[in-house]
Design an enzyme around this catalytic site. Structure first.
Site, PDB file in Angstrom:
ATOM      1  N   GLY A   7       0.820  -1.221   0.000  1.00 47.72           N
ATOM      2  CA  GLY A   7       0.000   0.000   0.000  1.00 47.72           C
ATOM      3  C   GLY A   7       0.848   1.263   0.000  1.00 47.72           C
ATOM      4  N   LEU A  35      -2.902  -0.380  -6.646  1.00 48.37           N
ATOM      5  CA  LEU A  35      -3.321   0.841  -7.348  1.00 48.37           C
ATOM      6  C   LEU A  35      -4.844   0.890  -7.508  1.00 48.37           C
ATOM      7  CD1 LEU A  35      -0.495   1.401 -10.017  1.00 48.37           C
ATOM      8  CD2 LEU A  35      -0.674   2.318  -7.695  1.00 48.37           C
ATOM      9  N   THR A 127      -5.462   1.681  13.183  1.00 52.65           N
ATOM     10  CA  THR A 127      -6.068   2.998  13.444  1.00 52.65           C
ATOM     11  C   THR A 127      -6.660   3.080  14.846  1.00 52.65           C
ATOM     12  OG1 THR A 127      -7.997   4.347  12.825  1.00 52.65           O
ATOM     13  CG2 THR A 127      -8.100   2.044  12.224  1.00 52.65           C
ATOM     14  N   GLU A 129      -9.414   4.212  15.369  1.00 49.38           N
ATOM     15  CA  GLU A 129     -10.868   4.065  15.227  1.00 49.38           C
ATOM     16  C   GLU A 129     -11.365   2.718  15.742  1.00 49.38           C
ATOM     17  OE1 GLU A 129     -12.507   5.663  11.598  1.00 49.38           O
ATOM     18  OE2 GLU A 129     -10.846   7.065  11.407  1.00 49.38           O
ATOM     19  N   TYR A 151     -15.572   0.229   8.186  1.00 49.67           N
ATOM     20  CA  TYR A 151     -14.112   0.405   8.041  1.00 49.67           C
ATOM     21  C   TYR A 151     -13.394  -0.004   9.321  1.00 49.67           C
ATOM     22  CZ  TYR A 151      -9.673   2.965   8.489  1.00 49.67           C
ATOM     23  OH  TYR A 151      -8.364   3.305   8.742  1.00 49.67           O
ATOM     24  N   LYS A 155     -10.705  -3.054  10.140  1.00 44.02           N
ATOM     25  CA  LYS A 155      -9.347  -2.859  10.674  1.00 44.02           C
ATOM     26  C   LYS A 155      -9.179  -3.661  11.972  1.00 44.02           C
ATOM     27  CE  LYS A 155      -6.453  -0.552   9.310  1.00 44.02           C
ATOM     28  NZ  LYS A 155      -5.365  -0.854   8.329  1.00 44.02           N
ATOM     29  N   TYR A 208     -20.266  17.869   8.372  1.00 41.85           N
ATOM     30  CA  TYR A 208     -21.311  16.944   8.823  1.00 41.85           C
ATOM     31  C   TYR A 208     -21.924  17.406  10.146  1.00 41.85           C
ATOM     32  CZ  TYR A 208     -19.184  13.455   5.622  1.00 41.85           C
ATOM     33  OH  TYR A 208     -18.679  12.770   4.551  1.00 41.85           O
ATOM     34  N   PRO A 275     -23.973   8.526   9.129  1.00 49.47           N
ATOM     35  CA  PRO A 275     -24.586   7.558  10.057  1.00 49.47           C
ATOM     36  C   PRO A 275     -23.514   6.918  10.952  1.00 49.47           C
ATOM     37  CG  PRO A 275     -25.113   7.022   7.748  1.00 49.47           C
ATOM     38  CD  PRO A 275     -24.120   8.131   7.714  1.00 49.47           C
ATOM     39  N   GLY A 276     -23.832   6.766  12.231  1.00 51.23           N
ATOM     40  CA  GLY A 276     -22.890   6.097  13.147  1.00 51.23           C
ATOM     41  C   GLY A 276     -21.635   6.904  13.421  1.00 51.23           C
TER      42      GLY A 276
HETATM   43  P1  NAD Z   1      -4.862   5.393   1.282  1.00 54.58           P
HETATM   44  O1  NAD Z   1      -6.288   5.069   1.026  1.00 54.58           O
HETATM   45  O2  NAD Z   1      -4.323   6.735   0.889  1.00 54.58           O
HETATM   46  O3  NAD Z   1      -3.922   4.311   0.567  1.00 54.58           O
HETATM   47  C1  NAD Z   1      -4.168   2.936   0.604  1.00 54.58           C
HETATM   48  C2  NAD Z   1      -3.215   2.266  -0.383  1.00 54.58           C
HETATM   49  O4  NAD Z   1      -3.426   0.851  -0.329  1.00 54.58           O
HETATM   50  C3  NAD Z   1      -3.450   2.684  -1.846  1.00 54.58           C
HETATM   51  O5  NAD Z   1      -2.216   2.948  -2.483  1.00 54.58           O
HETATM   52  C4  NAD Z   1      -4.142   1.470  -2.452  1.00 54.58           C
HETATM   53  O6  NAD Z   1      -3.895   1.336  -3.850  1.00 54.58           O
HETATM   54  C5  NAD Z   1      -3.513   0.346  -1.644  1.00 54.58           C
HETATM   55  N1  NAD Z   1      -4.342  -0.870  -1.606  1.00 54.58           N
HETATM   56  C6  NAD Z   1      -5.672  -0.957  -1.320  1.00 54.58           C
HETATM   57  N2  NAD Z   1      -6.076  -2.238  -1.386  1.00 54.58           N
HETATM   58  C7  NAD Z   1      -4.982  -2.979  -1.715  1.00 54.58           C
HETATM   59  C8  NAD Z   1      -4.750  -4.369  -1.907  1.00 54.58           C
HETATM   60  N3  NAD Z   1      -5.749  -5.262  -1.794  1.00 54.58           N
HETATM   61  N4  NAD Z   1      -3.506  -4.780  -2.203  1.00 54.58           N
HETATM   62  C9  NAD Z   1      -2.488  -3.877  -2.349  1.00 54.58           C
HETATM   63  N5  NAD Z   1      -2.654  -2.559  -2.194  1.00 54.58           N
HETATM   64  C10 NAD Z   1      -3.884  -2.109  -1.865  1.00 54.58           C
HETATM   65  O7  NAD Z   1      -4.635   5.125   2.830  1.00 54.58           O
HETATM   66  P2  NAD Z   1      -3.763   5.891   3.926  1.00 54.58           P
HETATM   67  O8  NAD Z   1      -4.537   7.028   4.452  1.00 54.58           O
HETATM   68  O9  NAD Z   1      -2.403   6.087   3.406  1.00 54.58           O
HETATM   69  O10 NAD Z   1      -3.744   4.782   5.071  1.00 54.58           O
HETATM   70  C11 NAD Z   1      -2.717   3.801   5.116  1.00 54.58           C
HETATM   71  C12 NAD Z   1      -2.952   2.898   6.314  1.00 54.58           C
HETATM   72  O11 NAD Z   1      -2.957   3.686   7.499  1.00 54.58           O
HETATM   73  C13 NAD Z   1      -4.289   2.167   6.272  1.00 54.58           C
HETATM   74  O12 NAD Z   1      -4.098   0.840   6.714  1.00 54.58           O
HETATM   75  C14 NAD Z   1      -5.168   2.937   7.238  1.00 54.58           C
HETATM   76  O13 NAD Z   1      -6.124   2.106   7.830  1.00 54.58           O
HETATM   77  C15 NAD Z   1      -4.131   3.436   8.239  1.00 54.58           C
HETATM   78  N6  NAD Z   1      -4.467   4.689   8.925  1.00 54.58           N
HETATM   79  C16 NAD Z   1      -4.801   5.807   8.213  1.00 54.58           C
HETATM   80  C17 NAD Z   1      -5.077   6.994   8.890  1.00 54.58           C
HETATM   81  C18 NAD Z   1      -5.433   8.267   8.160  1.00 54.58           C
HETATM   82  O14 NAD Z   1      -5.844   9.251   8.805  1.00 54.58           O
HETATM   83  N7  NAD Z   1      -5.295   8.345   6.855  1.00 54.58           N
HETATM   84  C19 NAD Z   1      -5.002   7.039  10.295  1.00 54.58           C
HETATM   85  C20 NAD Z   1      -4.642   5.872  10.975  1.00 54.58           C
HETATM   86  C21 NAD Z   1      -4.373   4.710  10.286  1.00 54.58           C
HETATM   87  P1  TYD Z   2     -12.421  11.689   7.644  1.00 49.34           P
HETATM   88  O1  TYD Z   2     -11.319  12.521   7.074  1.00 49.34           O
HETATM   89  O2  TYD Z   2     -13.301  10.937   6.712  1.00 49.34           O
HETATM   90  O3  TYD Z   2     -11.717  10.713   8.697  1.00 49.34           O
HETATM   91  P2  TYD Z   2     -12.408   9.684   9.771  1.00 49.34           P
HETATM   92  O4  TYD Z   2     -13.834   9.577   9.468  1.00 49.34           O
HETATM   93  O5  TYD Z   2     -11.677   8.419   9.480  1.00 49.34           O
HETATM   94  O6  TYD Z   2     -12.130  10.262  11.111  1.00 49.34           O
HETATM   95  O7  TYD Z   2     -13.333  12.613   8.543  1.00 49.34           O
HETATM   96  C1  TYD Z   2     -12.784  13.336   9.642  1.00 49.34           C
HETATM   97  C2  TYD Z   2     -13.914  14.048  10.351  1.00 49.34           C
HETATM   98  O8  TYD Z   2     -14.469  15.021   9.444  1.00 49.34           O
HETATM   99  C3  TYD Z   2     -15.050  13.139  10.740  1.00 49.34           C
HETATM  100  O9  TYD Z   2     -15.566  13.548  11.999  1.00 49.34           O
HETATM  101  C4  TYD Z   2     -16.090  13.360   9.657  1.00 49.34           C
HETATM  102  C5  TYD Z   2     -15.869  14.793   9.239  1.00 49.34           C
HETATM  103  N1  TYD Z   2     -16.177  15.110   7.818  1.00 49.34           N
HETATM  104  C6  TYD Z   2     -17.009  16.193   7.495  1.00 49.34           C
HETATM  105  O10 TYD Z   2     -17.520  16.911   8.355  1.00 49.34           O
HETATM  106  N2  TYD Z   2     -17.263  16.423   6.165  1.00 49.34           N
HETATM  107  C7  TYD Z   2     -16.732  15.656   5.186  1.00 49.34           C
HETATM  108  O11 TYD Z   2     -17.017  15.914   3.974  1.00 49.34           O
HETATM  109  C8  TYD Z   2     -15.867  14.566   5.526  1.00 49.34           C
HETATM  110  C9  TYD Z   2     -15.257  13.679   4.471  1.00 49.34           C
HETATM  111  C10 TYD Z   2     -15.607  14.325   6.866  1.00 49.34           C
END
Ligand code: NAD
Ligand code: TYD
Length: 339
Positions: A7, A35, A127, A129, A151, A155, A208, A275-276
């Site tokens: 990823g 990808l 995460t 979450e 989601y 996880k 939201y 929702p939720g």
């Molecule tokens: P992202 O959605 O930007 O990227 C996910 C990547 O995984 C993409 O490049 C996608 O092509 C690849 N991918 C998806 N399914 C795949 C598969 N079956 N095989 C191979 N590659 C695959 O995600 P991100 O925000 O960079 O998050 C990365 C990790 O960190 C995730 O596991 C997410 O749960 C965790 N995480 C993210 C956040 C956040 O705020 N973004 C916070 C805490 C944890």
């Molecule tokens: P998000 O970036 O989707 O992360 P997560 O749901 O994983 O925490 O959303 C962050 C916060 O922002 C979440 O409380 C939902 C809110 N939100 C909005 O208010 N408007 C939006 O369009 C989105 C995508 C998120």
């Protein structure tokens, strides 16, 4: 060390690859990424083109659920860091099947491969979450899991597979549970890049509900440093929270973005709630801090720098938002029914 990063073409994974290649000059990385809509090789263009890093980096397109593909790329690797996941809560509400496949089954496939190849370290990027909404105090790693969204439930399923693999087979695997992450190269469906790029285009910011939900914001480079610390110094079988220590209500984040761009709060549009929707996330990162990690970036400054990055890299996000149907279809599907 030779690492298999899965990823790595996404937001945090691509920042992590850049971080490791720049800070650990002897490390090599193989990046296995399917990808999906969220994977983007533009995120790693300079790594692949710069001779200093290109010689230590290889990209392979493939799915972590495909045991044969994983087996091939894992040959010769010492460790796995798994970022691959479906990651957007709202998309999981619309349909969760891909989340279960990648986030649970994919993790299982990687753990089995880690076992067969006897890798010395495995880090599962999870995460905060998985703890669900935290009404008071901050979740430690011992807190029960109470995921609310498809989601976070997926996880949590991946985390459970990992802990079972450690207990049953002694797989040297660890979990990081990061908080909401922001910074360059984040797909503009997530709230900060969505709000920033909307504001830059003169479009409203869809907030939201009341906008009072709280997230703990972590700069992506602090998140990467936390994952790297666990990779090198963590104890197998252990879980490490990675929190930014910056709890903010969504309406404060929206107002901060608008202020930095010289725009008014009239750019905020209240839309129907998710929702939720978890009210608050809060984690205690004391265990990781004891390994020497600390988040280095101030949120207000990190947010300002991030906004400037999106302003200076318009072509990166405009390609995603306007040159394919993927983003537009999602926006239409999700936001039209909330207005
Ligand atoms: P992202 O959605 O930007 O990227 C996910 C990547 O995984 C993409 O490049 C996608 O092509 C690849 N991918 C998806 N399914 C795949 C598969 N079956 N095989 C191979 N590659 C695959 O995600 P991100 O925000 O960079 O998050 C990365 C990790 O960190 C995730 O596991 C997410 O749960 C965790 N995480 C993210 C956040 C956040 O705020 N973004 C916070 C805490 C944890
Ligand atoms: P998000 O970036 O989707 O992360 P997560 O749901 O994983 O925490 O959303 C962050 C916060 O922002 C979440 O409380 C939902 C809110 N939100 C909005 O208010 N408007 C939006 O369009 C989105 C995508 C998120």
């Amino acid at each position: 060390m030779k690492l298999l990063v899965t990823g790595g073409a996404g937001f945090i994974g691509s920042n992590f690859i850049r971080h490791v290649l720049n800070t650990s000059p002897d490390d090599e990385i193989v990046n296995l990424d399917k990808l999906t809509y969220a994977g983007n090789l533009d995120n790693l263009r300079e790594i692949a083109e710069n001779p200093a890093t290109a010689s230590r980096y290889r990209f392979v397109r493939g799915d972590i659920c495909d045991a044969g593909a994983v087996d091939e790329v894992l040959a010769g690797c010492d460790a796995i860091v798994n970022f691959a996941a479906e990651t957007h809560v709202d998309r999981s509400i619309v349909g969760a099947k891909e989340f279960l496949l990648t986030d649970i089954v994919g993790t299982y496939v990687l753990l089995e491969a880690a076992r067969t190849h006897q890798v010395s370290r495995y880090v599962q990027v999870s995460t905060d979450e998985v703890y669900g909404s935290v009404s008071t105090g901050s979740a430690t790693e011992e807190w029960p899991l109470a995921p609310s969204s498809p989601y976070s439930a997926s996880k949590a399923g991946g985390d459970m597979q990992l802990l079972a693999s450690f207990v049953t087979y002694g797989t040297p695997a660890m979990i990081t549970r990061g908080s909401n992450t922001y910074g360059p190269y984040q797909y503009p469906e997530k709230v900060i890049p969505l709000f920033v790029t909307n504001a830059l285009e003169g479009k409203k910011l869809p907030l939201y509900g009341e906008g009072i939900n709280v997230r703990d914001w972590l700069h992506v480079l602090d998140h990467c440093a936390g994952i790297d610390t666990v990779l090198r110094r963590g104890t197998p079988g252990e879980i490490y929270n990675v929190g930014g220590g910056n709890e903010r209500q969504n309406r404060e984040v929206a107002a901060g973005i608008l202020r930095h761009l010289g725009l008014g709060d009239d750019m905020i549009e209240r839309v129907a709630d998710r929702p939720g929707h978890d009210m608050r996330y809060s984690i205690d990162s004391g265990k990781l801090k004891a390994l020497g990690w600390n988040p280095a970036r101030d949120f207000e400054q990190g947010l300002a720098e991030t906004i400037d990055w999106y302003r200076e890299n318009e072509s990166w996000w405009k390609k995603i938002k306007h040159h394919t149907d993927e983003f537009a279809n999602w926006e239409k599907r999700w936001y039209e029914e909330r207005r």
